[in-house]
Design an enzyme around this catalytic site. Structure first.
Site, mmCIF file in Angstrom:
data_model
loop_
_atom_site.group_PDB
_atom_site.id
_atom_site.type_symbol
_atom_site.label_atom_id
_atom_site.label_comp_id
_atom_site.label_asym_id
_atom_site.label_seq_id
_atom_site.Cartn_x
_atom_site.Cartn_y
_atom_site.Cartn_z
ATOM 1 C CB SER A 32 68.595 -53.841 69.521
ATOM 2 O OG SER A 32 69.719 -53.443 68.757
ATOM 3 C CG HIS A 82 71.580 -52.930 71.772
ATOM 4 N ND1 HIS A 82 71.372 -54.082 71.042
ATOM 5 C CD2 HIS A 82 71.819 -53.340 73.046
ATOM 6 C CE1 HIS A 82 71.481 -55.136 71.836
ATOM 7 N NE2 HIS A 82 71.765 -54.712 73.051
ATOM 8 C CG ASP A 136 72.083 -58.096 74.471
ATOM 9 O OD1 ASP A 136 72.565 -58.887 75.304
ATOM 10 O OD2 ASP A 136 71.913 -56.888 74.690
#
Length: 352
Positions: A162, A189, A286
């Site tokens: 991310s 992401h 995540d």
């Protein structure tokens, strides 16, 4: 949610200020017209989210992102008139800690404003989860058995990333040679409109071919696949015996789209496949549960160390859950992946 705005064009800054102020749940913390001013304002009054311009006099948006992240890390959303024209700056800003990018909204275009608000709300969910969500419950480390050689034609390396991910991914991929004997699947992401730019940028950074993952595409050794859409990427075995990539809308309520957890959990469920899980820098948590599922199945799992992470949220969550076998620098992660695939090559072929 308090938002800081950085833009050297006062008319654009005012347009962003109005749009934020008129969005429920958001308020404007401050407005800066150059990077130095933004640095000063964020130091005195840290914002939850910063909307970052790229091309400015003095410090550009990428360098301003690095300054703000060094003062007090927050969610930084790049807002730019052209992503393709500023591709290098976009990915340099992401390497310095920007979470995502969005095209500057046009107040005369309702769809453009709606997309901007969607992205702002999506980023705020990550910030809210970080600030208000329950911490990961520490668990005892998983003492997994060594992975045995399984019947499977293509070893798979699953990577979740991310905030700061593009630069981290490039660092790892640069160390992997052409003809690397495994497939690599990446969930970064990033808004789907910017993924083709990431694919082109990474292609210039490493020797491996980089692909946008297509529905029902079989993965091949020596190739890298990027999740391309807002749906979640998963992997399963096709009728030909090879692992294939698919997209799914479930879970619909996930703040991460695509989600590293969804992909890594599907990889853990892929029987008879040698695999590795990797979790890199990023805000939130995540990927931690998916990495734990892989480790419980005996797969090697790696997470980026705090020293090299732009934001240590995702790796820390995996550590707290006992999901990480090795907590390493980026170069050490690449070396660990190479050792794993070299070990597979030395094992005798298994039969069903």
């Amino acid at each position: 949610m308090r938002v800081g705005i950085v833009n050297d064009l006062r008319i654009v800054a005012e347009m962003l200020r109005r749009t934020v102020a008129e969005t429920e749940g958001f308020s404007v913390a401050w407005v800066a017209y150059d990077g130095e001013h933004a640095e000063m304002l964020h130091r005195a009054d840290p914002a939850d989210i910063v909307l970052m311009d790229l091309v400015m006099p003095g410090m550009d948006g990428a360098d301003t992102t690095a300054k703000i992240m060094s003062i007090k890390p927050c969610a930084i959303l790049v807002v730019t008139a052209t992503v393709t024209g500023n591709r290098e700056l976009v990915f340099r800003a992401m390497g310095n800690g920007a979470l995502d990018a969005v095209t500057t909204p046009d107040l005369k275009d309702a769809a453009s404003v709606a997309e901007f608000r969607r992205k702002l709300i999506s980023v705020s969910r990550l910030v809210g989860q970080k600030k208000n969500g329950p911490p990961a419950k520490p668990t005892a480390p998983v003492h997994a058995p060594p992975i045995s050689h399984r019947h499977g034609k293509v070893p798979v390396i699953g990577i979740g990333a991310s905030t700061g991910g593009p630069q981290a991914l490039a660092t790892i991929l640069r160390r992997l040679p052409a003809g690397f004997p495994a497939a690599i699947v990446i969930v970064q992401h990033l808004d789907c409109q910017f993924v083709p730019g990431l694919q082109r940028w990474l292609s210039q950074e490493c020797a491996l071919p980089i692909h946008l993952a297509k529905e029902n595409e079989p993965v091949r050794e020596g190739h890298v696949y990027l999740a391309e859409t807002r749906d979640h990427l998963i992997i399963s075995r096709g009728v030909d015996g090879y692992p294939h990539l698919h997209y799914t809308t479930e879970p619909e309520d996930s703040p991460y789209r695509p989600s590293a957890d969804v992909f890594l959990n599907s990889l853990a469920a892929l029987r008879h496949t040698d695999c590795v899980g990797v979790l890199l820098t990023g805000m939130g948590r995540d990927g931690a549960e998916g990495l734990l599922a892989l480790r419980r199945n005996g797969a090697p799992t790696f997470a980026q160390d705090q020293a090299s992470s732009v934001v240590f949220g995702m790796p820390r969550a995996a550590l707290d859950m006992g999901a990480v076998e090795e907590h390493s620098s980026l170069s050490a992660i690449a070396d660990g992946i190479l050792r794993f695939v070299q070990g597979i090559a030395k094992k005798p072929k298994a039969t069903l």
